[in-house]
Write a protein that holds these residues in place. Structure first.
Motif, PDB file in Angstrom:
ATOM      1  N   HIS A 244      -2.138 -48.837   3.325  1.00 10.15           N
ATOM      2  CA  HIS A 244      -3.063 -49.492   2.404  1.00 10.15           C
ATOM      3  C   HIS A 244      -4.046 -50.339   3.187  1.00 10.15           C
ATOM      4  N   LEU A 245      -5.331 -49.983   3.107  1.00 10.38           N
ATOM      5  CA  LEU A 245      -6.387 -50.764   3.735  1.00 10.38           C
ATOM      6  C   LEU A 245      -6.992 -51.683   2.677  1.00 10.38           C
ATOM      7  N   VAL A 246      -6.795 -52.978   2.852  1.00 15.49           N
ATOM      8  CA  VAL A 246      -7.137 -53.964   1.834  1.00 15.49           C
ATOM      9  C   VAL A 246      -8.486 -54.597   2.143  1.00 15.49           C
ATOM     10  N   HIS A 247      -9.396 -54.540   1.160  1.00 16.04           N
ATOM     11  CA  HIS A 247     -10.745 -55.086   1.284  1.00 16.04           C
ATOM     12  C   HIS A 247     -10.975 -56.141   0.216  1.00 16.04           C
ATOM     13  N   ARG A 248     -11.806 -57.140   0.551  1.00 18.07           N
ATOM     14  CA  ARG A 248     -12.101 -58.203  -0.401  1.00 18.07           C
ATOM     15  C   ARG A 248     -13.603 -58.466  -0.448  1.00 18.07           C
ATOM     16  N   SER A 249     -14.148 -58.631  -1.654  1.00 13.89           N
ATOM     17  CA  SER A 249     -15.563 -58.933  -1.817  1.00 13.89           C
ATOM     18  C   SER A 249     -15.786 -60.433  -1.687  1.00 13.89           C
ATOM     19  N   ALA A 250     -17.054 -60.834  -1.632  1.00 11.74           N
ATOM     20  CA  ALA A 250     -17.381 -62.258  -1.543  1.00 11.74           C
ATOM     21  C   ALA A 250     -16.890 -63.019  -2.770  1.00 11.74           C
ATOM     22  N   GLU A 251     -16.758 -62.328  -3.900  1.00 14.37           N
ATOM     23  CA  GLU A 251     -16.284 -62.959  -5.132  1.00 14.37           C
ATOM     24  C   GLU A 251     -14.768 -62.931  -5.255  1.00 14.37           C
ATOM     25  N   GLY A 252     -14.105 -62.348  -4.238  1.00  9.30           N
ATOM     26  CA  GLY A 252     -12.652 -62.312  -4.247  1.00  9.30           C
ATOM     27  C   GLY A 252     -12.041 -61.089  -4.893  1.00  9.30           C
ATOM     28  N   LYS A 253     -12.854 -60.115  -5.283  1.00  8.13           N
ATOM     29  CA  LYS A 253     -12.322 -58.892  -5.878  1.00  8.13           C
ATOM     30  C   LYS A 253     -11.735 -58.004  -4.785  1.00  8.13           C
ATOM     31  N   LEU A 254     -10.691 -57.251  -5.143  1.00  6.79           N
ATOM     32  CA  LEU A 254      -9.973 -56.437  -4.172  1.00  6.79           C
ATOM     33  C   LEU A 254     -10.239 -54.955  -4.362  1.00  6.79           C
ATOM     34  N   LEU A 255     -10.338 -54.250  -3.247  1.00  7.22           N
ATOM     35  CA  LEU A 255     -10.449 -52.797  -3.207  1.00  7.22           C
ATOM     36  C   LEU A 255      -9.495 -52.318  -2.129  1.00  7.22           C
ATOM     37  N   VAL A 256      -8.651 -51.366  -2.479  1.00  8.55           N
ATOM     38  CA  VAL A 256      -7.653 -50.867  -1.543  1.00  8.55           C
ATOM     39  C   VAL A 256      -7.812 -49.361  -1.383  1.00  8.55           C
ATOM     40  N   ILE A 257      -7.852 -48.907  -0.131  1.00  5.92           N
ATOM     41  CA  ILE A 257      -7.841 -47.479   0.174  1.00  5.92           C
ATOM     42  C   ILE A 257      -6.413 -47.094   0.536  1.00  5.92           C
ATOM     43  N   GLY A 258      -5.845 -46.181  -0.229  1.00  2.00           N
ATOM     44  CA  GLY A 258      -4.496 -45.700   0.037  1.00  2.00           C
ATOM     45  C   GLY A 258      -4.536 -44.373   0.773  1.00  2.00           C
ATOM     46  N   VAL A 259      -3.833 -44.307   1.896  1.00  2.00           N
ATOM     47  CA  VAL A 259      -3.825 -43.105   2.734  1.00  2.00           C
ATOM     48  C   VAL A 259      -2.396 -42.592   2.864  1.00  2.00           C
ATOM     49  N   PRO A 260      -2.071 -41.432   2.288  1.00  2.00           N
ATOM     50  CA  PRO A 260      -0.735 -40.869   2.473  1.00  2.00           C
ATOM     51  C   PRO A 260      -0.572 -40.364   3.903  1.00  2.00           C
ATOM     52  N   LEU A 261       0.569 -40.660   4.516  1.00  2.00           N
ATOM     53  CA  LEU A 261       0.827 -40.286   5.905  1.00  2.00           C
ATOM     54  C   LEU A 261       1.940 -39.247   5.959  1.00  2.00           C
ATOM     55  N   VAL A 262       1.667 -38.157   6.687  1.00  2.00           N
ATOM     56  CA  VAL A 262       2.624 -37.056   6.795  1.00  2.00           C
ATOM     57  C   VAL A 262       2.829 -36.702   8.263  1.00  2.00           C
ATOM     58  N   VAL A 263       3.913 -35.981   8.536  1.00  2.00           N
ATOM     59  CA  VAL A 263       4.230 -35.587   9.909  1.00  2.00           C
ATOM     60  C   VAL A 263       3.179 -34.606  10.426  1.00  2.00           C
ATOM     61  N   GLY A 264       2.683 -34.887  11.622  1.00  2.00           N
ATOM     62  CA  GLY A 264       1.691 -34.007  12.241  1.00  2.00           C
ATOM     63  C   GLY A 264       1.372 -34.466  13.646  1.00  2.00           C
ATOM     64  N   THR A 265       0.152 -34.198  14.059  1.00  2.00           N
ATOM     65  CA  THR A 265      -0.277 -34.552  15.396  1.00  2.00           C
ATOM     66  C   THR A 265      -0.506 -36.054  15.520  1.00  2.00           C
ATOM     67  N   HIS A 266      -0.549 -36.523  16.741  1.00  2.00           N
ATOM     68  CA  HIS A 266      -0.755 -37.939  17.031  1.00  2.00           C
ATOM     69  C   HIS A 266      -2.094 -38.405  16.478  1.00  2.00           C
ATOM     70  N   SER A 267      -2.095 -39.616  15.884  1.00  2.00           N
ATOM     71  CA  SER A 267      -3.330 -40.224  15.381  1.00  2.00           C
ATOM     72  C   SER A 267      -3.352 -41.683  15.801  1.00  2.00           C
TER      73      SER A 267
END
Length: 244
Positions: A127-150
């Motif tokens: 979960h990448l958590v972002h916040r606006s100047a007004e305090g509102k939140l936006l979260v990018i959710g990234v599912p992680l699976v077995v694979g090559t190195h990242s």
């Protein structure tokens, strides 16, 4: 448009659902997260604002987030809301949606994934958590699976102890945290830990790869998991939008 790589657990139904613009109107409360992404809830809206991602490089501080500091055995037990959290340097990344800027503050991890796709979990979710100047939140959710190195493997190469010093991580390219496929799904929900505040803008991406060793390392620390159960959609729709 090809969702085959971004949301494989729902294919081919997701593709059909997004073009058919199916789903019910968003209504009612509560509007909690995480949710199970189902084909019938997805629609395609050509007027939906794009998710504009502007990430750079940042050194990171990986620390253990405690929820049981008041308990005598807190250093050896795992509260289900505890996690490993990477703090980013201010100004190193932000996203813009409909003219509103949200700055990247931190990102953290859950096992198994909190969001489900067609009733299925992935081993981890970031979960990448972002916040606006007004305090509102936006979260990018990234599912992680077995694979090559990242780059995620680099972040989780050494986990911070619950009662110990954070781990300093050399600068990483934050763009590489996200998958190459730019399709995302958007819905409005909540925090997945107490106090479960609503009004959080969620953007779910396609799968990102991590090695089996990284997954085993994280699961070895959180043996009972640290994910909240999925919550009812309660009439909400999930909108397919592009990331730029």
């Amino acid at each position: 448009m090809n969702l085959r790589r971004s949301l494989p657990a729902l294919l081919p139904l997701v593709l059909a659902a997004s073009f058919a613009a199916v789903g019910t109107a968003e209504s009612g409360t509560p509007k909690q997260s995480p949710v199970n992404v189902t084909p019938g809830a997805i629609r395609f809206d050509p007027h939906a604002p794009k998710l504009d991602v502007t990430y750079g490089y940042s050194a990171l501080e990986l620390k253990y987030i405690r929820k049981d500091a008041a308990k005598s055995d807190g250093c050896t037990t795992r509260d289900h809301e505890e996690t490993e959290e990477a703090e980013v340097q201010p100004g190193s990344g932000h996203v813009t949606v409909a003219g509103t800027r949200y700055d990247l503050v931190q990102f953290h991890f859950h096992t198994p994934s909190e969001h489900q796709f067609g009733g299925r979990n992935t081993p981890l979710e970031m979960h990448l958590v972002h916040r606006s100047a007004e305090g509102k939140l936006l979260v990018i959710g990234v599912p992680l699976v077995v694979g090559t190195h990242s780059v995620v493997d680099d972040v989780l190469a050494k986990l911070a102890p619950e009662c110990g010093d954070p781990v300093d991580i050399e600068p990483v390219n934050l763009n590489r945290l996200l998958p190459f496929n730019h399709q995302t799904l958007h819905y409005t929900g909540s925090l997945t830990t107490a106090p479960f505040t609503e009004g959080v803008e969620w953007y779910l991406t396609g799968e990102q790869h991590v090695t089996a060793a990284t997954i085993a390392r994280f699961k070895g620390l959180f043996t009972e998991g640290n994910a909240r159960a999925v919550q009812p959609l309660n009439g909400r729709t999930i909108v397919e939008v592009p990331r730029i």
